[in-house]
Design a protein around this motif. Structure first.
Motif, short mmCIF file in Angstrom:
data_model
loop_
_atom_site.label_atom_id
_atom_site.label_comp_id
_atom_site.label_asym_id
_atom_site.label_seq_id
_atom_site.Cartn_x
_atom_site.Cartn_y
_atom_site.Cartn_z
N PRO A 77 0.78 -1.24 -0.02
CA PRO A 77 -0.03 -0.16 -0.14
C PRO A 77 0.86 1.32 0.12
CG PRO A 77 0.05 -1.08 2.20
CD PRO A 77 0.73 -2.08 1.50
N GLU A 90 -10.98 3.49 -1.89
CA GLU A 90 -10.44 2.37 -2.12
C GLU A 90 -11.34 1.11 -2.23
OE1 GLU A 90 -7.63 1.52 1.20
OE2 GLU A 90 -6.51 2.98 0.49
N ARG A 123 -5.95 -4.31 -4.08
CA ARG A 123 -6.63 -3.32 -3.56
C ARG A 123 -6.19 -2.16 -4.46
NH1 ARG A 123 -10.78 -2.63 0.20
NH2 ARG A 123 -10.85 -0.75 1.09
N ARG A 125 -6.66 1.77 -5.18
CA ARG A 125 -7.09 3.40 -4.62
C ARG A 125 -7.25 4.48 -5.93
NH1 ARG A 125 -2.41 5.06 -1.24
NH2 ARG A 125 -3.32 3.56 0.32
N ARG A 147 -3.68 -7.80 -2.30
CA ARG A 147 -4.08 -7.91 -1.01
C ARG A 147 -5.13 -9.02 -1.02
NH1 ARG A 147 -4.45 -4.11 3.66
NH2 ARG A 147 -5.96 -5.13 4.78
#
Length: 673
Positions: A77, A90, A123, A125, A147
């Protein structure tokens, strides 16, 4: 955390207001997720207030045609910089291929790709902010990192409203033409010709009942619509003799309307308020499966008091199911089935017969981009065009030129080599009848939109270009006698026609030009508001229904096509008479990009016949004797092949170019000499 890879597009142009990023699928991919609600069209909703993501897709909402986008792949991240962005959300993202790329809602993709590193869960964003002052659109950042632990989508920051103003429903009540009058005053820079307000209303108009309830006489002209708009609250006087936008109440609060119409307007009013936030809600529910109501305000970053009316709308619109403090997303509503109609074929007694004929004079381009020509009576693969979007092909002195969309065309020379033409001639290029010159308009749509006219000499490999223009204003009509004819649009439908001989300055013509016959030089011009044909000898002919007719090569005749049943109508300009010629059933006379008929000679027109069970049959019509031939292309033609437009005049048949040719290198030598 480490940035592994990135790709950028500073002038991405979304279609339907939606930025799209999808998995780029290869031969081996992971299967789709069992949760079908996470498919790209797994629910009824749109792209949300900012962006949503799922199984191999990401959609983001764009309110301008030009967006700057950067996509990044990280190994963990990256830092969250709240102060740099207006909106941040997200979401989980499932990659079935390990590679993603920008594309469009209606299909297709850009050439740049982002390697995420591996297949599986990520994940992502999604960050948004407005472009710098003086620039258009928004700036976006999409950051991906692995993730495996799935967490529901979460909005980290919101600046723009999550809910919107309701739709008051006046467009349905007053009709488009009256509402357009309000835009005349409220939309900055909306150009209209002099006298536009005093033109009569010809389309959908408000009912007498609506006018009576507003205390205004039914309008006859656009200007008459102003009192209606003021009474409805859509316009208010600005104190300077003009009008500005008002704040109207919902139409159902002002008028007594029929029950069904009132229900539609009330439902549309609520939908306009919550539809975008409801897409966020559904995306949370699809990934959570189920989501708990107590968590929604925090996940969506909206006030608690927003949640209950949002849920009420989503339940009423059948977007979610709510039970015991939890919600689950619902799949798209099934579309109503239409009754199957029995199709009865009527045999046309006047349908002409066809006999077996020769292959297409210049060859064809197959469904996969293979260019095929005939030599010694046999089809020969000349080469292949590596382009996803192909629509037209021309025979030239140097080989076969295939035009593309969104990329430069390619020339397959007579030796089979693929040569990229040094300039972009656009999707609608033109060619001189002797096959030596190509011309077209290169267009660039973005923060600095422009177009540019180019001419390419295929024999000398020489290029001439006019200066770039601001905006998209020019289109090329044809090439005749060494000059390019093009039009420039400025203001409100003001067209200037110009003739440009490469190496000289363009010359503006006295009247607007709509058509050019490149073989004879005959033209369709606009004079005193009427379309007039000027023949090659300079004689004038009135042309009724000018948008219907196109020149037959040579300029003495014009033609138009009918579809049901297929037919061609021919207008003799000298005699002032027309004649209709039925076509064999299934001929495509529509003029579509890939199946439009082409002239092989000034007397023969060739049609595709895709509507009779085969996309590969072509039909040749000999105009003078009204006779028809057919020819079936080989199976290598594939799906939706299209014909190559032959050279019409000025050059004898050359070896390697026409049927029965010998050595293609001889032609190459001739061109060089």
């Amino acid at each position: 955390m480490t940035l592994l890879e990135f790709c950028e597009d500073d002038e991405y142009s979304p279609d339907y207001g939606t930025i799209v990023l999808r998995d780029v699928y290869r031969d081996k991919t992971l299967p789709a997720l069992d949760n079908k609600l996470l498919g790209e069209h797994g629910t009824q909703t749109v792209s949300g207030t900012v962006a949503t993501a799922g199984d191999g897709w990401l959609h983001a909402t764009a309110d301008h045609f030009c967006q700057a986008i950067r996509c990044e792949a990280h190994d963990g991240p990256p830092e969250v910089r709240l102060g740099d962005w207006e909106d941040i959300v997200e979401s989980p993202f499932h990659s079935r291929s390990g590679t993603a790329g920008l594309g469009w809602l209606t299909g297709g993709s850009l050439s740049q790709e982002l390697s995420l590193g591996a297949k599986g869960f990520y994940r992502v964003r999604m960050c948004r902010k407005p472009a710098e002052a003086g620039e258009e659109g928004d700036v976006w950042l999409f950051q991906f990192w692995p993730r495996e632990v799935l967490e529901a989508p979460r909005w980290l920051k919101r600046t723009r409203p999550a809910i919107h103003r309701e739709e008051p429903g006046w467009r349905e009540v007053l009709g488009y033409e009256v509402i357009e009058v309000s835009w005349y005053f409220t939309l900055v820079g909306m150009l209209r010709p002099d006298g536009w307000l005093d033109e009569p209303l010809t389309g959908e108009q408000p009912s007498e009942s609506v006018c009576a309830q507003l205390g205004v006489d039914p309008p006859r002209t656009r200007r008459d619509g102003i009192p209606l708009l003021v009474a409805a609250g859509l316009l208010v006087e600005d104190g300077k003799g003009g009008y500005e936008a008002g704040k109207p109440r919902r139409a159902t609060e002002v008028l007594d309307l029929p029950d069904e119409q009132a229900k539609r307007i009330d439902a549309a009013a609520v939908r306009a308020v919550y539809v975008w936030l409801a897409a966020d809600l559904v995306n949370v529910a699809a990934w959570s499966n189920p989501a708990h109501v107590r968590d929604l305000a925090e996940l969506l970053a909206v006030p608690e008091e927003t949640i209950e009316p949002l849920l009420a709308y989503a339940v009423s619109d059948k977007l979610i199911h709510r039970e015991d403090g939890a919600i689950t997303a619902l799949p798209p509503r099934p579309q109503p089935t239409r009754p199957v109609r029995m199709r009865v074929k009527t045999v046309r007694r006047d349908e002409p017969a066809t006999v077996a004929g020769s292959p297409p004079k210049a060859g064809f381009v197959s469904g996969d981009g293979t260019v095929v020509v005939w030599r010694a009576g046999e089809p020969v693969v000349l080469g292949r065009v590596e382009s996803e979007y192909r629509y037209r092909a021309f025979e030239t002195l140097a080989g076969i030129y295939v035009a593309g969309s969104g990329e430069q065309g390619q020339l397959i020379d007579w030796t089979g080599a693929a040569i990229e033409v040094p300039v972009d001639l656009g999707i609608l290029p033109v060619r001189s009848v002797d096959g030596r010159y190509l011309a077209g308009v290169q267009t660039h749509v973005g923060r600095q939109t422009w177009d540019q006219v180019h001419v390419f000499d295929v024999a000398a490999k020489e290029v001439w270009s006019l200066p770039k223009s601001e905006k998209l204003t020019r289109s090329v009509l044809g090439i005749h006698d060494g000059s390019v004819y093009f039009t420039t649009t400025s203001g409100y439908q003001t067209r200037t026609a110009s003739r440009w001989t490469p190496g000289q300055e363009p010359v503006d013509l006295a009247s607007s030009l709509h058509q050019l016959d490149p073989l004879s030089g005959a033209q369709v011009r606009e004079e005193a508001g009427a379309a007039t044909v000027f023949t090659a000898s300079g004689e004038r002919r009135e042309l009724p229904e000018p948008h219907r007719w196109r020149f037959v090569p040579g300029g003495a005749l014009m033609h138009s096509s009918g579809y049901e049943p297929p037919a061609v109508e021919v207008l003799d300009l000298d005699a002032g008479t027309t004649a209709e010629y039925p076509l064999p059933e299934g001929c495509d006379a529509s003029g579509g990009p890939s199946t439009s008929p082409i002239w092989e000679t000034p007397d023969t027109l060739v049609f595709s016949q895709p509507n009779r069970g085969s996309t590969r049959r072509v039909v040749r019509w000999h105009l003078e004797r009204n006779a028809f031939e057919h020819f079936d292309l080989p199976e290598t033609a594939g799906y939706r092949p299209f014909l190559i437009e032959p050279i019409l005049a000025g050059q004898p048949d050359a070896p390697g170019r026409r049927p029965g040719g010998d050595d293609p290198e001889q032609l190459s030598d001739q061109v060089q000499r």
